[in-house]
Write a protein that holds these residues in place. Structure first.
Motif, mmCIF file in Angstrom:
data_model
loop_
_atom_site.group_PDB
_atom_site.id
_atom_site.type_symbol
_atom_site.label_atom_id
_atom_site.label_comp_id
_atom_site.label_asym_id
_atom_site.label_seq_id
_atom_site.Cartn_x
_atom_site.Cartn_y
_atom_site.Cartn_z
ATOM 1 N N ILE A 82 0.837 -1.205 0.000
ATOM 2 C CA ILE A 82 0.000 0.000 0.000
ATOM 3 C C ILE A 82 0.869 1.251 0.000
ATOM 4 O O ILE A 82 0.739 2.116 -0.874
ATOM 5 C CB ILE A 82 -0.992 0.006 1.187
ATOM 6 C CG1 ILE A 82 -2.012 -1.131 1.031
ATOM 7 C CG2 ILE A 82 -1.690 1.367 1.304
ATOM 8 C CD1 ILE A 82 -2.848 -1.402 2.269
ATOM 9 N N LEU B 165 -7.113 3.482 -2.053
ATOM 10 C CA LEU B 165 -6.077 2.531 -2.482
ATOM 11 C C LEU B 165 -6.015 1.355 -1.511
ATOM 12 O O LEU B 165 -5.926 0.199 -1.932
ATOM 13 C CB LEU B 165 -4.708 3.209 -2.570
ATOM 14 C CG LEU B 165 -3.541 2.265 -2.888
ATOM 15 C CD1 LEU B 165 -3.672 1.678 -4.292
ATOM 16 C CD2 LEU B 165 -2.206 2.986 -2.722
ATOM 17 N N ILE C 264 -8.525 4.763 -6.932
ATOM 18 C CA ILE C 264 -7.379 4.707 -6.012
ATOM 19 C C ILE C 264 -6.856 6.112 -5.736
ATOM 20 O O ILE C 264 -5.680 6.304 -5.466
ATOM 21 C CB ILE C 264 -6.258 3.801 -6.574
ATOM 22 C CG1 ILE C 264 -5.821 4.262 -7.972
ATOM 23 C CG2 ILE C 264 -6.714 2.347 -6.604
ATOM 24 C CD1 ILE C 264 -4.579 3.562 -8.509
ATOM 25 N N ALA D 7 -0.073 5.616 -7.330
ATOM 26 C CA ALA D 7 -1.533 5.761 -7.407
ATOM 27 C C ALA D 7 -1.930 7.230 -7.553
ATOM 28 O O ALA D 7 -2.910 7.542 -8.244
ATOM 29 C CB ALA D 7 -2.191 5.151 -6.184
ATOM 30 N N TRP E 43 1.377 3.887 -3.160
ATOM 31 C CA TRP E 43 0.647 5.139 -3.012
ATOM 32 C C TRP E 43 1.236 6.269 -3.873
ATOM 33 O O TRP E 43 0.485 6.998 -4.547
ATOM 34 C CB TRP E 43 0.538 5.526 -1.544
ATOM 35 C CG TRP E 43 -0.070 6.874 -1.311
ATOM 36 C CD1 TRP E 43 0.452 7.889 -0.573
ATOM 37 C CD2 TRP E 43 -1.315 7.378 -1.819
ATOM 38 N NE1 TRP E 43 -0.378 8.984 -0.603
ATOM 39 C CE2 TRP E 43 -1.472 8.694 -1.364
ATOM 40 C CE3 TRP E 43 -2.305 6.836 -2.639
ATOM 41 C CZ2 TRP E 43 -2.564 9.490 -1.677
ATOM 42 C CZ3 TRP E 43 -3.413 7.632 -2.964
ATOM 43 C CH2 TRP E 43 -3.531 8.934 -2.478
ATOM 44 N N TYR F 127 -8.931 -0.854 -2.185
ATOM 45 C CA TYR F 127 -8.706 -1.523 -3.471
ATOM 46 C C TYR F 127 -7.768 -2.723 -3.293
ATOM 47 O O TYR F 127 -8.051 -3.818 -3.771
ATOM 48 C CB TYR F 127 -8.118 -0.508 -4.459
ATOM 49 C CG TYR F 127 -7.724 -1.079 -5.793
ATOM 50 C CD1 TYR F 127 -8.646 -1.166 -6.834
ATOM 51 C CD2 TYR F 127 -6.416 -1.507 -6.035
ATOM 52 C CE1 TYR F 127 -8.284 -1.676 -8.074
ATOM 53 C CE2 TYR F 127 -6.054 -2.020 -7.272
ATOM 54 C CZ TYR F 127 -6.991 -2.100 -8.277
ATOM 55 O OH TYR F 127 -6.626 -2.621 -9.500
#
Length: 188
Positions: free
Chosen positions: A23, A49, A43, A30, A27, A52
């Motif tokens: 994650i 995110l 996201i 994203a 990030w 997801y």
């Protein structure tokens, strides 16, 4: 069920089974991506995110990956096998989003080669499908460069985050086509 896939890799890209630890690593990427333009996933915030990725990991008919660019030693996105139908030996490749910096560098092509090879040669599946928003010409051309055939268009089958009823182009590759496609489109 075929849900224990190790890393898939070559000298350009490594597909690593997606975990919660990805994650924070994904990030920054994203934040550069506008996946909800054509799809139903969003996201755009760290919370979205996180949801997801949790959904992808928990989906029993999915094998999600974090995408690692071997050339830059950086995480650059995510992709997955999904809608896995063990009985009929059909799965989808999709839910792909990669850094704008890697688009057009051949990374996506290499990534899909690894996934197609695994699906046909390791999992022994009969068909791989791709579903793409009819308006997403860039993604459609990328899938056509893989040797996939347009099989039809599903009308208004997905509502995007922009609340548009999208049409999905259905592409496919059959196992008996794979040897020729591998030579023609992947030079192997």
């Amino acid at each position: 069920m075929i849900h224990n896939v190790d890393n898939l890799k070559d000298n350009v890209v490594q597909l690593i089974p997606l975990k919660e630890k990805h994650i924070d690593l994904l990030w920054p990427i994203a934040q550069q991506i506008d996946v909800h333009k054509y799809g139903s996933n969003d996201i755009s915030t760290l919370k979205k995110l996180t949801n997801y990725i949790h959904t992808a990991i928990e989906d029993k008919n999915s094998i999600p990956f974090a995408v690692f660019d071997m050339r830059t030693s950086a995480y650059v996105g995510s992709t997955r096998f999904g809608n896995i139908d063990d009985k009929n030996k059909v799965l989808h490749i999709g839910w792909t989003w990669i850094s704008p910096n890697t688009q057009g560098t051949g990374l996506n092509h290499k990534m899909k080669y690894l996934m197609l090879t695994y699906a046909f040669e390791n999992l022994n599946f009969n068909k791989v499908e791709f579903r793409i928003d009819e308006r997403n010409i860039k993604s459609r051309k990328a899938v056509e460069k893989l040797g996939a055939s347009l099989e039809g268009i599903l009308r208004q089958n997905v509502i995007t985050k922009n609340n548009i009823k999208r049409n999905s182009c259905c592409y496919g590759i059959l196992k008996e086509e794979w040897a020729i496609i591998k030579q023609q489109f992947f030079n192997t």
